[in-house]
Enzyme design. Structure first.
Site, PDB file in Angstrom:
ATOM      1  N   CYS A  47      42.918  42.032  40.986  1.00  0.00           N
ATOM      2  CA  CYS A  47      42.610  41.164  42.121  1.00  0.00           C
ATOM      3  C   CYS A  47      43.811  41.281  43.042  1.00  0.00           C
ATOM      4  CB  CYS A  47      42.401  39.710  41.684  1.00  0.00           C
ATOM      5  SG  CYS A  47      42.217  38.581  43.079  1.00  0.00           S
ATOM      6  N   CYS A  86      44.885  37.819  44.758  1.00  0.00           N
ATOM      7  CA  CYS A  86      45.398  36.673  44.007  1.00  0.00           C
ATOM      8  C   CYS A  86      45.351  36.994  42.524  1.00  0.00           C
ATOM      9  CB  CYS A  86      44.579  35.424  44.346  1.00  0.00           C
ATOM     10  SG  CYS A  86      45.154  33.946  43.502  1.00  0.00           S
ATOM     11  N   SER A  87      44.381  36.461  41.822  1.00  0.00           N
ATOM     12  CA  SER A  87      44.372  36.594  40.369  1.00  0.00           C
ATOM     13  C   SER A  87      42.977  36.427  39.790  1.00  0.00           C
ATOM     14  CB  SER A  87      45.300  35.555  39.759  1.00  0.00           C
ATOM     15  OG  SER A  87      44.858  34.269  40.161  1.00  0.00           O
ATOM     16  N   CYS A  88      41.937  36.709  40.588  1.00  0.00           N
ATOM     17  CA  CYS A  88      40.580  36.537  40.073  1.00  0.00           C
ATOM     18  C   CYS A  88      40.400  37.408  38.843  1.00  0.00           C
ATOM     19  CB  CYS A  88      39.551  36.897  41.150  1.00  0.00           C
ATOM     20  SG  CYS A  88      39.697  35.843  42.598  1.00  0.00           S
TER      21      CYS A  88
END
Lengths: 203, 105
Positions: free
Chosen positions: A111, A114-116
Site C-alpha cells: 500500500c 499508507c498501510s492497507c
C-alpha cells in the site's frame, strides 16, 4: 500582587516520563468516547481480544483449501470475502482480491499511500510493510526488494505489484510446493506463511 | 502535486524486513479505529485517511505509525466537535497526572 512574585513552576517534561504524549492522547480519547457513550469499556476489551485473535492462520486455511479444492479455488479468486465466509472466517466488509502465483507470474502486495492490508485475514501488518522504504521501493524495483527478503524471482517470471487502497485489498495465493501430495489440508496450511501471502516469500 | 504520503516509486533506503510485537498502547489505538471508523460510525475510512494525509511532512516523518493514527483521529474528533479542545486538554492533564502518580509509587 505579591512584592516577590513566585516563578511559575516549570511545565513537567513529558520526555522524562515513562509514557509519551501520544499514549496520553490515546487514553484520553478512549475515556472521553467511553464517557460519551460512543463505545463501552466492554467494546474496547472485546475489540482488543479480536485483534489478538486474528493471525495469518486464517489466510493460510483459505490458501490450503484452494490448493485441495478446485471449485473453492475458483470461488476464492472470484470473491475472497464470500469464499472465506464458507470456512467461518469473517474477512470484513472491505473487498479483498486474491492474486494467484503461477509458474509465469509472481505477485506481491503493497500500500504505497499508507498501510492497507488484508488485516481481517492476516492480522496486523508487519513493521516493514508500513515502512517508507517498502512503500517507495517495491513498485520501483520489486525484484531487488524481494531479494532483501531472500526471495529470488527468476528473470523469466513476471513480477506484478498490486497497490492496495482503502477500498480494495489484496492477498497472494502462493504456488503449492512440489512434493506435498502426502500432506492433508491442515498440514498444507502450516506451510503457508504470512510473507507468502504478501508475496515477499515463496514456499 | 505529489503529497507527502504518496511515496510509491520514490528512491528510498533499502528495505529492512524488521518485525516487532505491537505494544499494548498501539493495539489500543488500533481498537479505537475499529470502534469509530466505518459505515455508520463516527468517521468514514476516507476521512481518517484524509486526516492522516493532512499531517505535515515534518510531523509525518517524526511520528511513528500509530502516533499518526491517534493524531489524525483526535483531529477528526475536534473537527467534528465530538470532543472540544478544552475537554481534551483537561482529560490529558488528568491522565498524565494519574499516570505520573502511579509511576511514582
Amino acid at each position: 500582587m505579591s512584592d516577590h512574585p513566585q516563578p511559575h513552576p516549570f511545565q513537567p517534561d513529558i520526555e522524562d516520563s515513562p509514557f509519551t504524549r501520544y499514549q496520553v492522547m490515546a487514553e484520553s480519547v478512549i475515556e472521553l468516547l467511553t464517557e460519551k457513550g460512543v463505545f463501552s469499556a466492554d467494546d474496547m476489551r472485546r475489540t482488543l481480544e479480536r485483534i489478538d485473535a486474528i493471525t495469518p492462520a486464517q489466510g493460510s486455511r483459505a490458501v490450503a483449501r484452494a490448493w485441495v479444492d478446485e471449485a473453492f479455488r475458483a470461488r476464492l479468486l472470484d470473491n475472497v470475502n464470500a469464499a472465506t465466509a464458507e470456512l467461518g472466517i469473517d474477512a470484513g466488509p472491505i473487498p479483498i482480491r486474491a492474486v494467484e502465483n503461477t509458474a509465469d507470474v509472481h505477485n506481491v502486495i503493497v500500500c504505497t499511500l499508507c498501510s492497507c492490508y488484508p488485516r481481517m485475514l492476516l492480522g496486523l501488518p508487519p513493521d516493514w510493510y508500513k515502512s517508507r522504504a517498502y512503500r517507495s521501493s517495491v513498485v520501483r524495483e520489486p525484484r531487488a526488494v524481494l531479494e532483501a527478503f531472500g526471495t529470488h524471482i527468476p528473470d523469466g517470471v513476471e513480477v506484478r505489484v498490486h497497490d492496495s487502497t482503502a477500498e480494495l485489498r489484496y492477498m497472494v495465493i502462493p504456488m503449492r510446493p512440489a512434493g506435498t501430495t502426502d500432506l492433508d489440508e491442515a498440514g498444507l496450511a502450516e506451510l503457508v506463511s504470512r510473507d507468502a501471502m504478501i508475496g515477499t516469500a515463496v514456499i | 502535486m505529489r503529497r507527502h504520503h504518496d511515496m510509491g516509486g520514490l528512491v528510498a533506503d533499502p528495505v529492512v524486513p524488521s518485525e516487532h510485537d505491537y505494544a499494548p498502547w498501539e493495539k489500543r489505538i488500533d481498537a479505537i479505529m475499529r470502534l469509530t471508523t466505518g459505515d455508520g460510525e463516527l468517521f468514514a475510512i476516507d476521512e481518517l485517511r484524509r486526516a492522516i494525509e493532512e499531517i505535515g511532512p515534518g510531523a509525518y516523518d517524526e511520528m511513528s505509525y500509530y502516533e499518526r493514527w491517534i493524531t489524525a483521529m483526535t483531529n477528526l474528533l475536534l473537527e467534528k466537535r465530538v470532543v472540544s479542545v478544552d475537554e481534551l486538554g483537561r482529560k490529558m492533564a488528568e491522565i498524565e497526572a494519574r499516570w505520573k502518580a502511579e509511576a511514582a509509587q
